[in-house]
Design an enzyme around this catalytic site. Sequence first.
Site, mmCIF file in Angstrom:
data_model
loop_
_atom_site.group_PDB
_atom_site.id
_atom_site.type_symbol
_atom_site.label_atom_id
_atom_site.label_comp_id
_atom_site.label_asym_id
_atom_site.label_seq_id
_atom_site.Cartn_x
_atom_site.Cartn_y
_atom_site.Cartn_z
ATOM 1 N N GLY A 22 46.789 3.817 5.609
ATOM 2 C CA GLY A 22 48.118 4.223 6.059
ATOM 3 C C GLY A 22 48.522 3.613 7.381
ATOM 4 N N HIS A 28 49.927 -4.809 5.465
ATOM 5 C CA HIS A 28 49.741 -4.020 4.238
ATOM 6 C C HIS A 28 50.808 -4.346 3.194
ATOM 7 C CE1 HIS A 28 47.999 -1.098 7.301
ATOM 8 N NE2 HIS A 28 47.010 -1.254 6.454
ATOM 9 N N GLN A 52 33.820 6.597 7.129
ATOM 10 C CA GLN A 52 33.634 5.243 7.669
ATOM 11 C C GLN A 52 33.829 5.203 9.185
ATOM 12 O OE1 GLN A 52 36.924 3.546 5.129
ATOM 13 N NE2 GLN A 52 37.383 2.329 6.945
ATOM 14 N N LYS A 140 41.932 -10.161 7.099
ATOM 15 C CA LYS A 140 41.651 -9.775 8.488
ATOM 16 C C LYS A 140 40.302 -9.065 8.587
ATOM 17 C CE LYS A 140 42.829 -7.044 12.153
ATOM 18 N NZ LYS A 140 42.684 -5.696 11.655
ATOM 19 N N SER A 177 46.811 -1.537 12.448
ATOM 20 C CA SER A 177 47.308 -0.205 12.810
ATOM 21 C C SER A 177 46.826 0.156 14.212
ATOM 22 C CB SER A 177 46.807 0.839 11.808
ATOM 23 O OG SER A 177 47.172 0.446 10.509
HETATM 24 O O1 PAF Z 1 40.677 -1.597 5.165
HETATM 25 C C1 PAF Z 1 40.905 -0.386 5.145
HETATM 26 O O2 PAF Z 1 41.996 0.077 5.481
HETATM 27 C C2 PAF Z 1 39.800 0.566 4.707
HETATM 28 O O3 PAF Z 1 38.554 0.146 5.142
HETATM 29 C C3 PAF Z 1 39.803 0.851 3.200
HETATM 30 C C4 PAF Z 1 39.502 -0.408 2.407
HETATM 31 C C5 PAF Z 1 41.145 1.412 2.774
HETATM 32 C C6 PAF Z 1 38.715 1.878 2.867
HETATM 33 O O4 PAF Z 1 38.932 3.073 3.537
#
Ligand code: PAF
Length: 273
Positions: A22, A28, A52, A140, A177
């Site tokens: 998001g 994106h 993560q 990226k 972001s």
């Molecule tokens: O690149 C990201 O934004 C995140 O690492 C992903 C691939 C959505 C996994 O949470």
Amino acid sequence: MSELSDEWRSKELRIAFVPTMGYLHAGHTSLMQIAQSNGDIVVSSIFVNPIQFAPHEDLDKYPRDLARDQKMAEQAGTVVLFVPSEKEMYHQDFQTFINVEEITRGLCGRSRPGHFRGVTTVVAKLFNIVKPHCAVFGQKDAQQVAVIRMMIRDLNYAIELIVGPIVREPDGLAMSSRNAYLSAQERQDALVLFKSLEHARKLVQNGERNSHVVVAEMEKIVNSVDSSRIDYIEIVDNRTLLPLDSIHDGTLLALAVYIGKTRLIDNCIINLP
Ligand code: PAF
């Protein structure tokens, strides 16, 4: 989500998937546009994946704006925006993880232990739910791309991996972001990442092939601003991510740098005739 995917699949519609966390930006939406030209239905997801992030990282302050994201995703061709809750994704007794081993140890994996285990686990879950024919990831996050490529191969996912190019601000800063965290001065200082890559590219174009020389030159540029602290600058094979002493066609130049408290990453792939 899963039922919708089954329905589309039964009609032989090709599902193109863009996973995100998001706070969408042009990087994106460019991936969503790529998805649109590679599938009949574009599904994007927004999920700020807690597993993560390490405890000291920016999970709580990670920027969020769902209303804005919905508009941007729709304009970029997303048909379904899948926004699961943390509870839906992780049962309180959740205990199954996917870990890609060797290529997650270096680069970002060195300073973010556990990060890629969180990424591959959530991406595997999203793949299982969304059941896409292809998935689009941004260059990226070069290490993430290499790790997902390996996971797709090793776990026999019948999913085509498509990699979208890095999208940059007009002055060269790679869209992220996390750029939202930068003060005006830091935003200016953050240009050292792109400048160091551009300088490296020129050195290679002019014949330099020694990785250590190129890294030393990049370090000089990054260290020229007070707010910077290098996490790593490395020259590696684009697929295996193993360090290379000399630069070839297709070699990856990657760096992670703290600008103030914000950790930024950037990279480029060397193209030689
Ligand atoms: O690149 C990201 O934004 C995140 O690492 C992903 C691939 C959505 C996994 O949470």
